[in-house]
Design an enzyme around this catalytic site. Sequence first.
Site, PDB file in Angstrom:
ATOM      1  N   LYS A  24       0.841  -1.195   0.000  1.00 11.28           N
ATOM      2  CA  LYS A  24       0.000   0.000   0.000  1.00 11.28           C
ATOM      3  C   LYS A  24       0.882   1.253   0.000  1.00 11.28           C
ATOM      4  CE  LYS A  24      -0.436   0.022   5.052  1.00 11.28           C
ATOM      5  NZ  LYS A  24      -1.363   0.076   6.202  1.00 11.28           N
ATOM      6  N   TYR A  61      16.368  30.848   4.782  1.00 12.13           N
ATOM      7  CA  TYR A  61      15.263  31.626   5.325  1.00 12.13           C
ATOM      8  C   TYR A  61      15.378  31.774   6.842  1.00 12.13           C
ATOM      9  CZ  TYR A  61      12.884  30.997   0.841  1.00 12.13           C
ATOM     10  OH  TYR A  61      12.548  31.008  -0.487  1.00 12.13           O
TER      11      TYR A  61
END
Length: 395
Positions: free
Chosen positions: A57, A287
Amino acid sequence: MLSRKRVPIFADNQEGDTYAWFSQRAWVEIDLGALSHNVQQLVKFLSPRTQLMAVVKADAYGHGAVTVAKTALEAGASWLGVATVPEGIQLREEGIKAPILILGAINTPEQIQASANWQLQPTLCSPKQALEFSNTLENINNHSSLPVHIKLDTGMSRLGTNWQEAADFVQLVQGLPHLDIISIYSHLATADSADVTVMSEQHKRFEEAIVQIKAKGIKIPSLHLANSAATLTDSRLHYDMVRVGLAIYGVYPATHLQNQIKLQPVLQLKARVTQVKIIAAGTGVSYGHNYTASEEMRLAVVGIGYADGVPRHLSNQMQVLIRGQRVSQIGAITMDQIMLNVDSIPDLQEGEIVTLLGEQGQEQISVDDWANLLKTISWEILCGFKHRLPRVAVI
């Protein structure tokens, strides 16, 4: 030692004529030899009567569902597990004929009909859902029986009918047209814990439910309970099949299980240096300038970031490997790029390969290393790598 071949794996949303993997800024390598090894070791670990379901999955935990499924089946797995109908259809469209269990709950007529059309085996969790299945199959004039699996809730408090109501639920499903019970199963909530108290209680409840079902004269074709951790913990939990996800990808569910069998990590995460520069003392990086160079520094920019699945919370915590050496990531991780302090490699050049997860030389950075830094689980790390990262099969 002979160099191993690398072949691109393309997901549904990637074009087959995309740039070759070696021209990419960043990519994920999937070692199919390691995957085969892990499946073979798990099969040997089980008794001959116990089958192995490879859980693929979530695009095989980010490894590439189709390629992983085919490799796992060739190595000895006999079942596949997915979470959704589309995941199962993807495998069928690629010619995979092995039985596929849908581990998630489906309820709509469209999903039920698709399960029948594509020969997928759904999970039944409640009487209401079972009645919807039977009615839908009747309305589409499907006169064959759909194989279904009964899910019991023995303490996970997720999907499934309460274990104390198991006998009545199984009897109901057995009496409904168009439904053929293939197995009864449950899921363990704490199998990766060294404290087996809760797992033992769940096991006891599962056993009691089976006794109640058999007391009604109902024959049970197959039982399964164990996930990766339970498979490695106790052979009494193996029953007729085990459902193994994490372990086939070479990651242990818990450190105390590492001595059971020898697993090999399947996934490596790599990227390339895109620029090397010198920054002066006192220069802020990235940043927010949450990192400032204390002295003149050689800095490398690498073409990978949080949009690729490198968690931003690893900023100023993680290390990477270049030429077999550990170097530190500095500054905030940005959407598409990270920065490194590469003072220790004065002749580093643009285009060189950086290993974020995997081995270089004698050094290794594992998925568990990231998970421990982030106080999360390795499953989340593996499932977080985005599809703009090409998957490259190493064969």
